[in-house]
Design an enzyme around this catalytic site. Sequence first.
Site, mmCIF file in Angstrom:
data_model
loop_
_atom_site.group_PDB
_atom_site.id
_atom_site.type_symbol
_atom_site.label_atom_id
_atom_site.label_comp_id
_atom_site.label_asym_id
_atom_site.label_seq_id
_atom_site.Cartn_x
_atom_site.Cartn_y
_atom_site.Cartn_z
ATOM 1 N N TYR A 194 0.827 -1.227 0.000
ATOM 2 C CA TYR A 194 0.000 0.000 0.000
ATOM 3 C C TYR A 194 0.854 1.267 0.000
ATOM 4 O O TYR A 194 0.433 2.301 0.485
ATOM 5 C CB TYR A 194 -0.968 0.023 1.198
ATOM 6 C CG TYR A 194 -1.739 -1.254 1.354
ATOM 7 C CD1 TYR A 194 -2.617 -1.675 0.355
ATOM 8 C CD2 TYR A 194 -1.572 -2.047 2.477
ATOM 9 C CE1 TYR A 194 -3.308 -2.882 0.480
ATOM 10 C CE2 TYR A 194 -2.257 -3.246 2.610
ATOM 11 C CZ TYR A 194 -3.119 -3.663 1.602
ATOM 12 O OH TYR A 194 -3.775 -4.848 1.720
ATOM 13 N N ARG A 195 2.066 1.173 -0.494
ATOM 14 C CA ARG A 195 2.992 2.307 -0.521
ATOM 15 C C ARG A 195 3.280 2.871 0.880
ATOM 16 O O ARG A 195 3.682 4.021 1.029
ATOM 17 C CB ARG A 195 2.464 3.431 -1.433
ATOM 18 C CG ARG A 195 2.124 2.936 -2.818
ATOM 19 C CD ARG A 195 1.870 4.056 -3.787
ATOM 20 N NE ARG A 195 3.118 4.715 -4.184
ATOM 21 C CZ ARG A 195 3.968 4.234 -5.076
ATOM 22 N NH1 ARG A 195 3.729 3.084 -5.661
ATOM 23 N NH2 ARG A 195 5.053 4.881 -5.390
ATOM 24 N N LEU A 196 3.051 2.027 1.889
ATOM 25 C CA LEU A 196 3.363 2.481 3.258
ATOM 26 C C LEU A 196 4.813 2.097 3.567
ATOM 27 O O LEU A 196 5.105 1.361 4.506
ATOM 28 C CB LEU A 196 2.388 1.865 4.261
ATOM 29 C CG LEU A 196 0.921 2.228 4.002
ATOM 30 C CD1 LEU A 196 -0.003 1.570 5.027
ATOM 31 C CD2 LEU A 196 0.742 3.751 4.035
#
Length: 192
Positions: free
Chosen positions: A170-172
């Site tokens: 999640y692009r975290l």
Amino acid sequence: MEKDPIKRFRTVFRRAQVSGIELPEAAALATVSDDAQPSVRMVLLKHADDKGFVFYTNLDSQKGRELKRNPRASLCFWWPALQEQVRIEGSVELVSTSEADDYFATRDRNSQLGAWASQQSSELPSLDELRHAFDEAAKQYEKQLVPRPPHWSGYRLRPDRIEFWLGKPYRLHERYLYSREGDGWMMTMLYP
Ligand SMILES: Cc1cc2nc3c(=O)[nH]c(=O)nc-3n(C[C@H](O)[C@H](O)[C@H](O)COP(=O)(O)O)c2cc1C
């Protein structure tokens, strides 16, 4: 959380080395010219410890000329299989002559001759010229050890900042920035 970024680097680098990644020691090296033009190219990391990150090159090359006038540089590693990036910023100094001699002596003979043959980053009129320079070096050092050329040595990048980037879903992504503070390091996290 590891407080020492050099130890942390060595741990992740070891993981990259055993993971089967091709050339895990390859890193992009950025230097900056007098007129503030950045330039980036790949080099191979040969050694990393508390004193810094060592790579070897021709001192008269573009990077060599730029580092002579502005010793600030940056290295960036990216290991896709681990989803990890490491960025290192700081200033360089030349390794000692004995360190450079010792490393040069471990290189294979043809690479040693190549170091004599190449005027790295100067204009090459033809490939024949390069082959000729190589043959000349081979003739000159026939039946003897090839000495290290005076224009070939190593730089040690002494880090002021080291950032570890970990790819996450999640692009975290996670970013851990270590900045030199006195004799130690301060760690902060950054938004991805
Ligand atoms: C994977 C890879 C590793 C390289 N390693 C080195 C190196 O350790 N030292 C070096 O001088 N050039 C190395 N090169 C060549 C440089 O990228 C570059 O072409 C050369 O050093 C000239 O750069 P300059 O004109 O900016 O000085 C490597 C190239 C690649 C693709």
